[in-house]
Design an enzyme around this catalytic site. Structure first.
Site, short mmCIF file in Angstrom:
data_model
loop_
_atom_site.label_atom_id
_atom_site.label_comp_id
_atom_site.label_asym_id
_atom_site.label_seq_id
_atom_site.Cartn_x
_atom_site.Cartn_y
_atom_site.Cartn_z
N ASP A 110 7.82 -1.22 -10.00
CA ASP A 110 6.63 -1.75 -10.64
C ASP A 110 6.18 -2.98 -9.83
OD1 ASP A 110 5.08 -1.69 -13.38
OD2 ASP A 110 5.46 -3.79 -12.87
N CYS A 112 -11.62 3.08 -5.20
CA CYS A 112 -12.61 4.12 -4.91
C CYS A 112 -13.53 4.22 -6.12
CB CYS A 112 -11.95 5.45 -4.57
SG CYS A 112 -10.82 6.03 -5.81
N GLU A 124 5.47 2.73 -4.42
CA GLU A 124 4.73 3.56 -5.39
C GLU A 124 5.51 3.54 -6.69
OE1 GLU A 124 1.84 5.23 -5.82
OE2 GLU A 124 2.66 5.80 -7.76
N1 SAM Z 1 -3.08 3.99 -1.22
C1 SAM Z 1 -2.98 5.42 -1.46
C2 SAM Z 1 -3.44 6.15 -0.22
O1 SAM Z 1 -4.19 5.61 0.56
O2 SAM Z 1 -3.00 7.30 -0.02
C3 SAM Z 1 -3.75 5.82 -2.69
C4 SAM Z 1 -3.36 5.03 -3.89
S1 SAM Z 1 -4.12 5.49 -5.40
C5 SAM Z 1 -5.72 4.91 -5.23
C6 SAM Z 1 -3.40 4.35 -6.53
C7 SAM Z 1 -1.91 4.47 -6.73
O3 SAM Z 1 -1.51 3.50 -7.69
C8 SAM Z 1 -1.45 5.81 -7.25
O4 SAM Z 1 -0.47 6.35 -6.41
C9 SAM Z 1 -0.86 5.51 -8.62
O5 SAM Z 1 0.28 6.29 -8.91
C10 SAM Z 1 -0.49 4.05 -8.50
N2 SAM Z 1 -0.44 3.34 -9.81
C11 SAM Z 1 -0.76 3.82 -11.02
N3 SAM Z 1 -0.53 2.88 -11.96
C12 SAM Z 1 -0.04 1.80 -11.34
C13 SAM Z 1 0.40 0.52 -11.76
N4 SAM Z 1 0.37 0.16 -13.04
N5 SAM Z 1 0.87 -0.33 -10.83
C14 SAM Z 1 0.88 0.03 -9.53
N6 SAM Z 1 0.47 1.22 -9.07
C15 SAM Z 1 0.01 2.09 -9.95
#
Ligand code: SAM
Length: 447
Positions: free
Chosen positions: A153, A223, A126
């Site tokens: 990242d 989603c 994350e």
């Molecule tokens: N997979 C998780 C679950 O099932 O509980 C939910 C993930 S949520 C849809 C997307 C995640 O991507 C968030 O936790 C967010 O912080 C992270 N995110 C935001 N910007 C990002 C980036 N540039 N690169 C990778 N992850 C990122």
């Protein structure tokens, strides 16, 4: 709405109607590593996921000690379709190394962890630091010793040379699929944001691709309902990244829309919020510039340390123990191997399960251990009633009648599931539950 008109399976009036209804679907997935069943009626399975169930009413999860013990995870039913996808492309009997790239708070990670074998490895990553902490806590509650949580990242993984059998990318998205559940999110939605998300999603996939084995799978999900974040992304990955779209071997349940470039969940057709998922296979190797080379051997155990651990951990468990600073941690061989080869290049939030440390030869247990699959044999266990368990979880005073004569370290359990540790002294119990695990709502547990 305009962009969805004419899309396969989309029915505008049914879609609008379902968004106007107050209905809130609640579903949970049981933890297969904890032989404990919650107090809810579990008679409505989620057909596409092992251990997934709909609940008729939404209980107060914070007031359920088993929720705190990691006996189940509250998850959107559509997201649980990942189980079907994993079974469609991977063999859980093999030792697999899987990366969950956008993993917080951990819904998909706990599902992947339930699917893989004990000798497999899940790296749950994350990028946002605070959310990485929540992810680590949720995986700790799941209680296994084959996960590593990183806080990096996606681009940092691009220097790993073809390490993963599958990379799950549950991408950050515009979130339209959750409008029914979170109407306030509607105000934040815009076409510009869809474009921004779409560009970011492409960057994430392209950045991480070198870390996927040739023959391995990208499992991409959002989603969002937007084609620009879903099918168009799949087409872009095929065209620009040379990936091959793979449909699932089994025709999915009625109501799940197979668009030919992924699977869509619409709330007017299935008992779920909006969701999209697709599988792509990498068939050609990607070249990387400078692979990571900074290796570091993990500290093994001295004879003296083995002797100290002996009463608590058998020989077999000790095989998987390594020492980091003063902490003893349990992580399987695949995980230790990953750490030794690549660990120094990542921000590691959690590596396996924190077990304990010693202060002047006295064992100090770590909270993770209380949630673990293999609870320490020689530490006494005290079973609590629900009321006592809630008091313990609120860090209030609790001293069960049955334990009044006992002394020393103890594991407090509810329905045999570990909640946390404590130390029994004459007339009281020192509550060792860390603050981050405590229930803060004072009204919970009041009778
Ligand atoms: N997979 C998780 C679950 O099932 O509980 C939910 C993930 S949520 C849809 C997307 C995640 O991507 C968030 O936790 C967010 O912080 C992270 N995110 C935001 N910007 C990002 C980036 N540039 N690169 C990778 N992850 C990122």
């Amino acid at each position: 709405m305009e962009s969805l008109r004419g899309q396969q399976g989309f029915d505008e009036s049914a879609f609008l109607k379902v968004h106007e209804e107050e209905e809130r679907i609640t579903s949970i997935r049981l933890n297969p590593f904890k032989a404990v069943s919650p107090d809810f009626e579990l008679n409505k399975p989620v057909n596409w996921c092992y251990n997934g169930y709909y609940l008729d009413v939404r209980p107060s999860f914070t007031a359920d000690p088993l929720f705190h013990a990691g006996a189940y995870y509250v998850q959107e039913a559509g997201s649980m379709f990942l189980d079907k996808v994993l079974r469609g492309c991977l063999d859980p009997g093999k030792s697999l190394t899987i990366l969950d790239l956008c993993a917080a708070p951990g819904g998909k990670s706990t599902l992947i962890n339930s699917f893989i074998s004990p000798d497999s490895l899940l790296i749950a990553n994350e990028v946002i630091k605070q959310r990485a902490g929540i992810l680590a806590a949720n995986l700790s509650r799941w209680g296994t010793t084959n996960t590593i949580v990183t806080n990096n990242d996606p681009s940092h993984f691009g220097q790993l040379p073809e390490v993963f059998d599958a990379i799950v990318i549950d991408a950050p998205c515009s979130g339209s699929g959750l409008f029914r559940k979170q109407p306030e999110a509607i105000a934040e939605w815009s076409e510009e944001n869809v474009s921004l998300c779409s560009a970011r999603q492409k960057r994430i996939v392209a950045d991480v691709l070198p870390a996927l084995k040739t023959g391995g799978y990208i499992i991409y999900s959002t989603c969002s309902y937007s084609v620009a974040e879903n099918e168009a992304q799949v087409e872009w990955m095929e065209k620009e990244l040379g990936l091959n779209y793979r449909s699932l071997p089994e025709v999915p349940e009625e109501g799940i829309i197979d668009t030919g470039k992924g699977y869509r969940f619409y709330p007017h057709l299935v008992n779920s919020e909006g969701f999209f998922i697709a599988v792509l296979q990498k068939t050609e190797a990607t070249t990387i510039g400078q692979p990571y080379v900074k290796a570091e051997k993990l500290a093994g155990l001295t004879a003296r340390e083995r002797q100290l651990l002996e009463p608590y951990l058998g020989k077999e468990q000790q095989e998987n123990i390594f020492k980091h600073a003063a902490l003893y941690k349990q992580l399987n061989a695949t995980g230790r191997n990953f750490l030794e080869k690549y660990g120094r290049n990542f921000y590691i939030r959690k590596a396996g399960m924190d077990v304990c440390q010693f202060k002047h030869d006295e064992l100090i247990p770590e909270q993770d251990w209380a949630w673990g699959e293999s609870l320490p044999q020689c530490i006494s266990k005290i079973e609590l009633t629900k009321e006592e368990a809630l008091r313990y979880l609120k860090k209030d005073t609790v001293l069960p009648e049955s334990a009044k004569q006992n002394r020393g370290l103890a594991l407090l359990t509810y329905k045999k599931a570990g909640l946390g540790f404590g130390k029994l002294l004459p007339g009281r119990l020192n509550n060792y539950l860390p603050a981050y695990c405590a229930i803060v709502d004072k009204s919970i547990g009041l009778t």
